[in-house]
Design a protein around this motif. Structure first.
Motif, PDB file in Angstrom:
ATOM      1  N   THR A  90      19.486 -17.914  14.529  1.00 44.25           N
ATOM      2  CA  THR A  90      19.074 -17.305  13.256  1.00 44.25           C
ATOM      3  C   THR A  90      18.241 -16.313  13.493  1.00 44.25           C
ATOM      4  OG1 THR A  90      17.779 -18.527  11.905  1.00 44.25           O
ATOM      5  CG2 THR A  90      19.878 -18.612  11.563  1.00 44.25           C
ATOM      6  N   ILE A  91      18.085 -15.083  12.987  1.00 44.06           N
ATOM      7  CA  ILE A  91      17.071 -13.930  12.845  1.00 44.06           C
ATOM      8  C   ILE A  91      16.048 -14.257  12.025  1.00 44.06           C
ATOM      9  CG2 ILE A  91      16.518 -11.590  13.116  1.00 44.06           C
ATOM     10  CD1 ILE A  91      19.090 -11.076  14.821  1.00 44.06           C
ATOM     11  N   PRO A  92      14.924 -14.507  12.274  1.00 43.72           N
ATOM     12  CA  PRO A  92      13.847 -14.681  11.070  1.00 43.72           C
ATOM     13  C   PRO A  92      13.873 -13.617  10.166  1.00 43.72           C
ATOM     14  CG  PRO A  92      12.916 -15.328  13.184  1.00 43.72           C
ATOM     15  CD  PRO A  92      14.208 -14.413  13.260  1.00 43.72           C
ATOM     16  N   SER A  93      13.751 -13.880   8.841  1.00 46.35           N
ATOM     17  CA  SER A  93      13.742 -12.829   7.792  1.00 46.35           C
ATOM     18  C   SER A  93      12.091 -12.502   7.799  1.00 46.35           C
ATOM     19  CB  SER A  93      14.080 -13.252   6.573  1.00 46.35           C
ATOM     20  OG  SER A  93      13.265 -14.278   6.197  1.00 46.35           O
ATOM     21  N   LEU A  94      11.715 -11.502   7.125  1.00 53.84           N
ATOM     22  CA  LEU A  94      10.429 -10.920   6.950  1.00 53.84           C
ATOM     23  C   LEU A  94       9.783 -12.098   6.067  1.00 53.84           C
ATOM     24  CD1 LEU A  94      10.755  -7.044   6.136  1.00 53.84           C
ATOM     25  CD2 LEU A  94      10.165  -8.177   8.129  1.00 53.84           C
ATOM     26  N   ASP A  95      10.410 -12.697   5.017  1.00 59.40           N
ATOM     27  CA  ASP A  95       9.715 -13.778   4.296  1.00 59.40           C
ATOM     28  C   ASP A  95       9.469 -15.045   5.357  1.00 59.40           C
ATOM     29  OD1 ASP A  95       9.650 -12.416   1.937  1.00 59.40           O
ATOM     30  OD2 ASP A  95      11.781 -13.312   1.437  1.00 59.40           O
ATOM     31  N   VAL A  96      10.137 -15.264   6.251  1.00 56.83           N
ATOM     32  CA  VAL A  96       9.608 -16.305   7.230  1.00 56.83           C
ATOM     33  C   VAL A  96       8.711 -16.294   7.913  1.00 56.83           C
ATOM     34  CG1 VAL A  96      10.650 -17.481   9.232  1.00 56.83           C
ATOM     35  CG2 VAL A  96      12.360 -17.179   7.367  1.00 56.83           C
ATOM     36  N   TYR A  97       8.512 -14.908   8.509  1.00 55.79           N
ATOM     37  CA  TYR A  97       7.290 -14.369   9.077  1.00 55.79           C
ATOM     38  C   TYR A  97       6.035 -14.471   8.309  1.00 55.79           C
ATOM     39  CZ  TYR A  97       9.944 -12.781  13.404  1.00 55.79           C
ATOM     40  OH  TYR A  97      10.428 -12.360  14.247  1.00 55.79           O
ATOM     41  N   LYS A  98       6.036 -14.140   6.973  1.00 55.07           N
ATOM     42  CA  LYS A  98       5.171 -14.214   5.984  1.00 55.07           C
ATOM     43  C   LYS A  98       4.486 -15.507   5.770  1.00 55.07           C
ATOM     44  CE  LYS A  98       3.739 -12.658   1.305  1.00 55.07           C
ATOM     45  NZ  LYS A  98       4.389 -11.932   0.313  1.00 55.07           N
ATOM     46  N   SER A  99       5.609 -16.442   5.621  1.00 57.10           N
ATOM     47  CA  SER A  99       5.279 -17.734   5.367  1.00 57.10           C
ATOM     48  C   SER A  99       4.660 -18.567   6.478  1.00 57.10           C
ATOM     49  CB  SER A  99       6.407 -18.733   4.805  1.00 57.10           C
ATOM     50  OG  SER A  99       6.183 -19.937   4.967  1.00 57.10           O
ATOM     51  N   LYS A 100       5.140 -18.240   7.509  1.00 60.99           N
ATOM     52  CA  LYS A 100       4.733 -18.736   8.997  1.00 60.99           C
ATOM     53  C   LYS A 100       3.239 -18.180   9.364  1.00 60.99           C
ATOM     54  CE  LYS A 100       6.581 -18.970  13.771  1.00 60.99           C
ATOM     55  NZ  LYS A 100       7.488 -18.431  14.614  1.00 60.99           N
ATOM     56  N   TYR A 101       3.021 -17.084   9.056  1.00 60.68           N
ATOM     57  CA  TYR A 101       1.711 -16.728   9.565  1.00 60.68           C
ATOM     58  C   TYR A 101       0.671 -16.468   8.519  1.00 60.68           C
ATOM     59  CZ  TYR A 101       4.037 -16.223  13.965  1.00 60.68           C
ATOM     60  OH  TYR A 101       4.757 -16.460  15.293  1.00 60.68           O
ATOM     61  N   GLY A 102       1.069 -16.763   7.166  1.00 61.93           N
ATOM     62  CA  GLY A 102       0.032 -16.671   6.029  1.00 61.93           C
ATOM     63  C   GLY A 102      -0.447 -15.127   5.750  1.00 61.93           C
ATOM     64  N   VAL A 103       0.182 -14.146   6.073  1.00 61.68           N
ATOM     65  CA  VAL A 103      -0.140 -12.859   5.847  1.00 61.68           C
ATOM     66  C   VAL A 103       0.434 -12.339   4.590  1.00 61.68           C
ATOM     67  CG1 VAL A 103      -0.404 -12.292   8.226  1.00 61.68           C
ATOM     68  CG2 VAL A 103       1.701 -11.963   7.153  1.00 61.68           C
ATOM     69  N   ASP A 104      -0.504 -11.050   4.034  1.00 60.32           N
ATOM     70  CA  ASP A 104       0.089 -11.030   2.750  1.00 60.32           C
ATOM     71  C   ASP A 104       1.378 -10.169   2.741  1.00 60.32           C
ATOM     72  OD1 ASP A 104      -2.395 -11.567   1.234  1.00 60.32           O
ATOM     73  OD2 ASP A 104      -3.075 -10.126   2.668  1.00 60.32           O
ATOM     74  N   THR A 105       1.551  -9.279   3.842  1.00 62.18           N
ATOM     75  CA  THR A 105       3.042  -8.370   3.786  1.00 62.18           C
ATOM     76  C   THR A 105       3.462  -8.383   5.223  1.00 62.18           C
ATOM     77  OG1 THR A 105       1.902  -6.997   2.137  1.00 62.18           O
ATOM     78  CG2 THR A 105       3.781  -6.275   3.271  1.00 62.18           C
ATOM     79  N   VAL A 106       4.748  -8.444   5.192  1.00 64.09           N
ATOM     80  CA  VAL A 106       5.276  -8.226   6.643  1.00 64.09           C
ATOM     81  C   VAL A 106       6.136  -7.161   6.397  1.00 64.09           C
ATOM     82  CG1 VAL A 106       6.596  -9.196   8.317  1.00 64.09           C
ATOM     83  CG2 VAL A 106       5.099 -10.807   7.307  1.00 64.09           C
ATOM     84  N   LEU A 107       6.256  -6.163   7.552  1.00 63.76           N
ATOM     85  CA  LEU A 107       7.084  -4.919   7.644  1.00 63.76           C
ATOM     86  C   LEU A 107       7.728  -4.984   8.999  1.00 63.76           C
ATOM     87  CD1 LEU A 107       5.029  -2.465   5.709  1.00 63.76           C
ATOM     88  CD2 LEU A 107       6.871  -3.733   4.747  1.00 63.76           C
ATOM     89  N   TYR A 108       8.641  -4.051   9.060  1.00 65.64           N
ATOM     90  CA  TYR A 108       9.055  -3.812  10.339  1.00 65.64           C
ATOM     91  C   TYR A 108       8.201  -2.899  11.102  1.00 65.64           C
ATOM     92  CZ  TYR A 108      13.454  -6.625   9.255  1.00 65.64           C
ATOM     93  OH  TYR A 108      14.369  -7.609   8.950  1.00 65.64           O
ATOM     94  N   SER A 109       8.389  -2.954  12.443  1.00 65.98           N
ATOM     95  CA  SER A 109       7.472  -2.086  13.343  1.00 65.98           C
ATOM     96  C   SER A 109       7.641  -0.809  13.098  1.00 65.98           C
ATOM     97  CB  SER A 109       7.617  -2.380  14.863  1.00 65.98           C
ATOM     98  OG  SER A 109       7.376  -3.886  15.063  1.00 65.98           O
ATOM     99  N   HIS A 110       8.891  -0.317  12.929  1.00 66.36           N
ATOM    100  CA  HIS A 110       9.353   1.173  12.644  1.00 66.36           C
ATOM    101  C   HIS A 110       8.628   1.655  11.195  1.00 66.36           C
ATOM    102  CE1 HIS A 110      12.852  -0.864  10.881  1.00 66.36           C
ATOM    103  NE2 HIS A 110      12.674  -0.122   9.912  1.00 66.36           N
ATOM    104  N   ASP A 111       8.080   0.654  10.578  1.00 68.28           N
ATOM    105  CA  ASP A 111       7.452   1.098   9.141  1.00 68.28           C
ATOM    106  C   ASP A 111       6.061   1.359   9.322  1.00 68.28           C
ATOM    107  OD1 ASP A 111       9.904   1.123   7.648  1.00 68.28           O
ATOM    108  OD2 ASP A 111       9.620  -1.154   7.571  1.00 68.28           O
ATOM    109  N   LEU A 112       5.157   1.138  10.563  1.00 66.20           N
ATOM    110  CA  LEU A 112       4.061   1.025  10.841  1.00 66.20           C
ATOM    111  C   LEU A 112       3.346   2.372  10.399  1.00 66.20           C
ATOM    112  CD1 LEU A 112       1.016   0.163  11.737  1.00 66.20           C
ATOM    113  CD2 LEU A 112       2.007   0.745  14.025  1.00 66.20           C
ATOM    114  N   GLU A 113       4.103   3.642  10.877  1.00 65.45           N
ATOM    115  CA  GLU A 113       3.401   4.960  10.718  1.00 65.45           C
ATOM    116  C   GLU A 113       3.339   5.277   9.001  1.00 65.45           C
ATOM    117  OE1 GLU A 113       4.412   9.731  11.902  1.00 65.45           O
ATOM    118  OE2 GLU A 113       5.526   7.904  12.920  1.00 65.45           O
ATOM    119  N   GLY A 114       4.714   5.004   8.551  1.00 65.89           N
ATOM    120  CA  GLY A 114       4.760   5.171   7.135  1.00 65.89           C
ATOM    121  C   GLY A 114       3.860   4.582   6.057  1.00 65.89           C
TER     122      GLY A 114
END
Length: 163
Positions: free
Chosen positions: A120-144
């Protein structure tokens, strides 16, 4: 396999309690350690810059292939990025708002075909829970996101390590 009630693994894993662990004989590390590291780093940024403004932007390590083949070299995360975010996956970035300490992790958007290898491809919520950060976005959203924040300054880690 099980050894005295402990699962042995070869690579880093996160168990049900989201503890970073490299297997038997190593300590389990909670994501709060990386949050504490970010807080200490921000205190130093504020001290050195004399400001409580801007963002800290760190780039993680990248996957590499050997000699124009599809053989991926063994990935090792960039040390400073791992210290502040605990992220094991390649091609990620992290942003920390200096005034609030809010942390954002940017992860690559993997194609659906990667599910063949990952299950399965991890969702953004999985990364957020896994790493204890406030927000997770995709890399292509960095500039914005940087444009949205309109930081007074962007603190980067650059240069040659001199130690």
């Amino acid at each position: 396999f099980e050894f005295e009630g402990t699962r042995t693994t070869m690579a880093a894993t996160y168990d049900g309690a989201n503890l970073y662990w490299r297997g038997q004989g190593t300590h389990r590390v909670a994501p709060q350690l990386h949050q504490s590291n970010r807080e200490k780093a921000l205190a130093r940024v504020r001290q050195l810059s004399g400001k409580n403004a801007g963002v800290v932007l760190l780039e993680g390590g990248h996957d590499t292939c050997r000699h124009n083949t599809d053989h991926e070299d063994l990935f090792r995360q960039e040390s400073f990025f791992h210290y502040l975010f605990g992220v094991e996956e390649p091609d990620c970035c992290g942003l920390i708002e200096v005034s609030t300490g809010k942390s954002t992790l940017f992860v690559p958007k993997l194609p659906d075909e990667f599910a063949v290898w990952l299950g399965t491809i991890p969702s953004l919520d999985v990364y957020k829970s896994k790493y204890g950060v406030d927000t997770v976005l995709y890399s292509h959203d960095l500039e914005g996101e940087v444009k949205r924040l309109q930081p007074e300054c962007v603190h980067l880690l650059e240069g040659t390590n001199s130690d």
